[in-house]
Design a protein around this motif. Structure first.
Motif, PDB file in Angstrom:
ATOM      1  N   UNK A 438      30.200 -11.445  46.742  1.00  0.00           N
ATOM      2  CA  UNK A 438      29.581 -10.212  46.292  1.00  0.00           C
ATOM      3  C   UNK A 438      29.736  -9.084  47.308  1.00  0.00           C
ATOM      4  N   UNK A 439      29.675  -9.445  48.610  1.00  0.00           N
ATOM      5  CA  UNK A 439      29.632  -8.396  49.621  1.00  0.00           C
ATOM      6  C   UNK A 439      31.021  -8.178  50.208  1.00  0.00           C
ATOM      7  N   UNK A 440      31.424  -6.962  50.204  1.00  0.00           N
ATOM      8  CA  UNK A 440      32.768  -6.651  50.655  1.00  0.00           C
ATOM      9  C   UNK A 440      32.993  -6.958  52.148  1.00  0.00           C
ATOM     10  N   UNK A 441      32.014  -6.647  53.038  1.00  0.00           N
ATOM     11  CA  UNK A 441      32.315  -6.774  54.476  1.00  0.00           C
ATOM     12  C   UNK A 441      32.798  -8.166  54.894  1.00  0.00           C
ATOM     13  N   UNK A 442      32.195  -9.208  54.360  1.00  0.00           N
ATOM     14  CA  UNK A 442      32.601 -10.547  54.788  1.00  0.00           C
ATOM     15  C   UNK A 442      34.038 -10.848  54.371  1.00  0.00           C
ATOM     16  N   UNK A 443      34.364 -10.516  53.129  1.00  0.00           N
ATOM     17  CA  UNK A 443      35.727 -10.782  52.676  1.00  0.00           C
ATOM     18  C   UNK A 443      36.741  -9.944  53.452  1.00  0.00           C
ATOM     19  N   UNK A 444      36.360  -8.691  53.733  1.00  0.00           N
ATOM     20  CA  UNK A 444      37.263  -7.839  54.499  1.00  0.00           C
ATOM     21  C   UNK A 444      37.462  -8.374  55.910  1.00  0.00           C
ATOM     22  N   UNK A 445      36.382  -8.887  56.497  1.00  0.00           N
ATOM     23  CA  UNK A 445      36.485  -9.415  57.848  1.00  0.00           C
ATOM     24  C   UNK A 445      37.448 -10.613  57.854  1.00  0.00           C
ATOM     25  N   UNK A 446      37.297 -11.501  56.874  1.00  0.00           N
ATOM     26  CA  UNK A 446      38.187 -12.659  56.782  1.00  0.00           C
ATOM     27  C   UNK A 446      39.636 -12.217  56.616  1.00  0.00           C
ATOM     28  N   UNK A 447      39.772 -11.143  55.897  1.00  0.00           N
ATOM     29  CA  UNK A 447      41.089 -10.651  55.552  1.00  0.00           C
ATOM     30  C   UNK A 447      41.682  -9.746  56.629  1.00  0.00           C
ATOM     31  N   UNK A 448      40.916  -9.558  57.705  1.00  0.00           N
ATOM     32  CA  UNK A 448      41.378  -8.701  58.785  1.00  0.00           C
ATOM     33  C   UNK A 448      41.440  -7.231  58.424  1.00  0.00           C
ATOM     34  N   UNK A 449      40.597  -6.790  57.496  1.00  0.00           N
ATOM     35  CA  UNK A 449      40.567  -5.396  57.042  1.00  0.00           C
ATOM     36  C   UNK A 449      39.302  -4.712  57.568  1.00  0.00           C
ATOM     37  N   UNK A 450      39.311  -3.368  57.608  1.00  0.00           N
ATOM     38  CA  UNK A 450      38.061  -2.678  57.957  1.00  0.00           C
ATOM     39  C   UNK A 450      36.969  -3.000  56.921  1.00  0.00           C
TER      40      UNK A 450
END
Lengths: 499, 418
Positions: A438-450
């Motif tokens: 649901x939360x973008x930050x965790x997925x972005x962190x895993x993905x190496x994105x801001x």
């Protein structure tokens, strides 16, 4: 009286027969079951792919991983992790910066706490790269059974990055001592772990010295039982394998002089110091050991690897890992027979296991509670999320009590429901699934994105397809829930907690 | 009492689905059902996994055999540099445990010498299991003795037993529900499930009578009870993070968190945590070194516990156990191997402290277990049962439920409780 006897015995047999030979699982469930057990979980579309080639062919591929090309994206992701390619002596040279430190280590003087801490700080990168590689391989390797077996054997021959120099060498230990033999001969696997400096340090054998030997001095004055005991109790015979305290002491004497040195001619850094070895004749497990050096240890490893107690112990652990927390004894016995008949050929034992009625019994379906590592990896595989930076996963696994390579006990991590199911574990798994989907930050962190990068939301219908069949209760609960929680509920469902 | 009855009693099973939207209802129901007594007696068990070297904890400084067997790692006599802290005419304490001396002098810290589990195994894992199931030698017992004790306690609440750690250890496994909290920082951070709407959705998913649903419901209930305390703790940790460097070994910090939770939440009656790193086969050191470092942080943590428990310390008993002791003789690598008898530590307001209890068997060769280890003269079950009887007011028949099949031969003669 005879009549009563017959009735009683009939009831007895019915009572046994029914659970002993329960029904085979439905065909529709088989591929999902296989992927749940011999891989870290299905990726989208994978069930259909395996159905297309058939279970037997898939099994043969997985049992012979060199026939499978490794995934190029995985190789790309592993390429920058350069410490993975360093041998134990090279790592030691590169990551202990002062000559004094190396001299301390070589002269085996006791290091003070401050030195140890400073080494620890410098070596964090080695640990992190090893941990990242494990996560990435589990996620993306095409050779899933090999990864599963590497995980199984590493845990069986556990070495912890929480102890001494083992922290530098866990990655090499897995690469050099475990991976090449994960589907091979048990005896070779056992030997490779016995020689590797990570094991030598983790269970203190590098200091094990015959007290009366010419090399006995300083901190190397006597026997150390640690490795000898765990070698029999955990690695081979099992705690009820029929050895005595005398056998522990004798085995410790057999392994005197085994250790590590920088100037070793072997790539793993193993050295045998004859001047610290007790070369006398010995009796171990009732067998005569002739006077000798290194070959005494080889002979002891032969005895241990060929013992029926070892076959039973390893077979029990395999059956518990792949079939049920309390595995059927008949299956364990058959695996042990195969183990003895093939001199510990792991591939053959596994094939027997994967072709057994017990493995395909409907009772085995979804019967294994996932460990935290299995839960995390299977969820990410199901989401097909491109993971570039697994550090947040490592933090989650620490909080779940399963740090990667960080099990302090030589027993390794358990894989049973009773060991991992707790109220806090449930709350944290569900919360993690919620953040992940649901939360973008965790997925972005895993993905190496801001943190604010715009990732497409998870599609719950596609996810549901990958996860396989769900109960009516689960489907109802998901149907009546807010859309942004549906994917979280899928990954949190009771069905997904098990494999 | 089993888990299902328990959940019905606390109104958490079917109704839990509805209560999920009203976090505070659960708490108030539990309070009206049985108001906690003003001073509930508590028991905290700390397990030192790996077998701590009890002979360097409680040092028999009069024994020449001790100094002969340990030329490099013995703790010198009191008064010598790095010497033991004198406790009485026979024993001294490892100098790293100096933070515990105020408790000793104040009379709330005691030791029971030559104690342990009578089973002969030198396997860590079997010995730990035996000490946790409370039935040494019998592998058929699956539940732990703290869980059986939990079933006997009169008030029932999801946080009645709290385990500090990510999983439930054998000692707390069984039919009764147990709350747990991971160690270290990060354990107290808010979770998405703390939000009512999210929790409600998961409540529908886990509303059944199955093991997973029950475990989830218990976790949610426990989290609600502890939530405000956890938030306060988080606040405190944020402040602390600015002040000092993190400790290398985190027990004092975890001890502080546990003590505050216990002080603020009277429903917690039993607590458990385990500490590792005691399996000192090499370089354990003497007055300084690896074991000294670990003992230092343990001693500091226990002192923090006593201090942070505040007035609750008077009603709390802390027992420190380890699966077996270590060899009397040091090995050739400055360490010790697996042994037999050990020292049991007891702290708390109800403990007859400032004394070493039990029968010291001596270290002469013919007094040693199998010629190498400290003998056991008091079964650990006698000591725990004595605490349960005097502190938690258990009847004799209830003691047999906690430790089935045991006769409690020495329990009466022990004078460990006030």
């Amino acid at each position: 009286m005879p009549f009563k006897f017959w009735i009683l015995s009939l009831l007895f047999w019915l009572g046994c027969l029914v659970p002993c030979f329960a029904a085979e699982m439905p065909d529709s469930a088989k591929v999902g079951h296989l992927l749940d057990r011999i891989s870290f979980g299905p990726r989208p579309g994978e069930v259909a792919q395996v159905e297309a080639i058939g279970i037997d062919r898939y099994l043969q591929q997985q049992l012979n991983p060199t026939t499978l090309p490794e995934s190029p994206p995985l190789q790309q992701r592993l390429a920058p992790l350069e410490t993975l390619r360093l041998s134990p002596p090279e790592i030691l040279r590169q990551f202990t910066d002062t000559r004094q430190q190396i001299r301390d280590l070589q002269q085996r003087q006791q290091l003070d706490t401050a030195t140890v801490r400073s080494i620890n700080r410098q070596t964090t990168v080695v640990n992190q790269q090893a941990q990242q590689a494990k996560v990435l391989r589990s996620l993306y390797s095409n050779r899933q059974l090999e990864e599963v077996m590497v995980d199984f054997w590493y845990n069986h021959f556990n070495v912890s990055i929480e102890k001494g120099l083992s922290r530098l060498w866990a990655g090499d230990y897995e690469q050099r001592a475990i991976r090449p033999y994960a589907l091979g001969q048990f005896r070779q696997l056992l030997g490779a772990t016995a020689y590797h400096p990570a094991m030598q340090y983790y269970l203190d054998n590098w200091r094990n010295t015959a007290p009366e030997s010419p090399g006995a001095r300083g901190a190397y004055r006597g026997l150390n039982e640690n490795y000898a005991r765990e070698l029999m109790e955990l690695h081979t015979l099992g705690v009820e394998g029929g050895y005595s305290q005398q056998d522990v002491t004798t085995l410790a004497r057999i392994f005197t002089g085994w250790g590590f040195c920088q100037e070793s001619t072997r790539a793993d850094g193993f050295c045998f110091e004859a001047q610290r070895h007790d070369a006398s004749a010995k009796v171990f497990l009732g067998q005569a050991i002739a006077p000798g050096g290194l070959e005494q240890g080889e002979q002891a490893l032969d005895l241990l690897a060929n013992s029926p107690a070892t076959a039973a112990h390893i077979s029990y652990k395999l059956a518990q890992y792949f079939v049920a927390d309390d595995p059927p004894q008949a299956l364990v016995n058959r695996l042990a027979q195969k183990f003895l008949a093939t001199e510990g050929n792991i591939r053959q034992v596994l094939l027997t296991l994967f072709q057994s009625p017990e493995f395909w019994d409907s009772q085995a379906l979804n019967a294994k509670f996932k460990t935290p590592f299995q839960f995390v990896i299977s969820s990410l595989r199901a989401l097909n999320l491109p993971v570039k930076d697994p550090s947040s996963l490592l933090t989650f696994l620490n909080l779940q009590g399963m740090p990667v390579y960080g099990c302090e006990s030589p027993q390794g991590y358990p894989n049973t429901e009773i060991a991992w199911l707790s109220s806090d574990a449930m709350l944290r798994r569900l919360s993690w699934a919620t953040s992940l989907t649901r939360d973008r930050p965790l997925r972005n962190r895993l993905n190496g994105q801001p943190p604010a990068a715009n990732l497409p939301p998870v599609n719950p219908n596609e996810l549901a397809q990958t996860l396989g069949s769900l109960s009516a209760e689960t489907r109802d609960a998901i149907a009546t829930s807010p859309p942004n929680l549906k994917a979280a509920l899928l990954l949190s469902s009771p069905e997904w907690m098990y494999r | 009492m089993n888990r299902r009855q328990f959940l019905q009693l606390t109104g958490l099973s079917a109704a839990g689905t509805l209560l999920g939207l009203h976090p505070w209802t659960t708490v108030s129901m539990a309070q009206t059902r049985s108001a906690p007594s003003h001073s509930p007696k508590r028991l905290l068990v700390i397990f030192l996994r790996g077998a701590v070297d009890g002979l360097n904890v409680l040092v028999p400084y009069r024994e020449s055999a001790y100094y002969q067997a340990r030329p490099n790692i013995a703790i010198p006599q009191p008064g010598q540099p790095g010497g033991a802290l004198q406790l009485d005419d026979t024993f001294g304490l490892h100098p790293a445990l100096e933070p515990l001396m105020p408790l000793w002098r104040q009379g709330s810290l005691a030791f029971l010498t030559a104690s342990g589990s009578p089973d002969l195994t030198r396997s860590h894992f079997d010995a730990q299991d035996y000490m946790e199931t409370g039935t040494p030698g019998d592998k058929s017992t699956s539940a732990g003795w703290l869980n059986r004790l939990l079933a006997i306690l009169p008030e029932q609440d999801p946080v009645e037993a709290l385990s500090l750690g990510a999983s439930i250890p054998r000692i707390l496994q069984g039919t009764m529900p147990v709350a747990n909290l991971p160690l270290g920082r990060g354990a107290t951070r808010p979770l998405p499930l703390d939000q009512a709407q999210t929790a409600a959705a998961f409540n529908r998913l886990y509303s059944g009578q199955d093991e997973l649903s029950q475990t989830f419901q218990e976790g949610l209930a426990a989290r609600r009870t502890l939530r405000s305390h956890l938030l306060a703790e988080q606040q405190a940790e944020r402040m602390a993070a600015d002040n000092g460097a993190p400790t290398p070994i985190n027990f004092p910090e975890d001890a502080k968190r546990l003590a505050r939770l216990m002080r603020q939440e009277p429903k917690i009656r039993l607590a458990f945590t385990a500490l590792g790193g005691w399996d000192t086969h090499i370089d354990q050191g003497g007055s300084q070194g690896e074991l000294a470092d670990r003992l230092g942080s343990l001693g500091q943590g226990l002192a923090v516990l006593a201090e942070e428990l505040g007035e609750v310390y008077a009603d709390t008993t802390i027992a420190v156990l380890s699966e077996f002791g270590r060899t009397v003789r040091e090995n050739g690598n400055g360490g010790t191997d697996h042994g037999h008898g050990n020292t049991l530590w007891l702290l708390g307001g109800g403990i007859r402290g400032g004394q070493v209890h039990g029968e010291w068997p001596g270290l002469e060769r013919d007094r040693l277990h199998q010629g190498r280890d400290l003998a056991i003269t008091t079964d650990f079950r006698d000591a725990i049962a004595n605490v349960l009887q005097h502190q938690l007011q258990l009847e004799r028949s209830q003691l047999s439920q906690v430790f089935p099949g045991y006769g409690f031969g020495k329990m009466r003669s022990l004078q460990i409780c006030r």
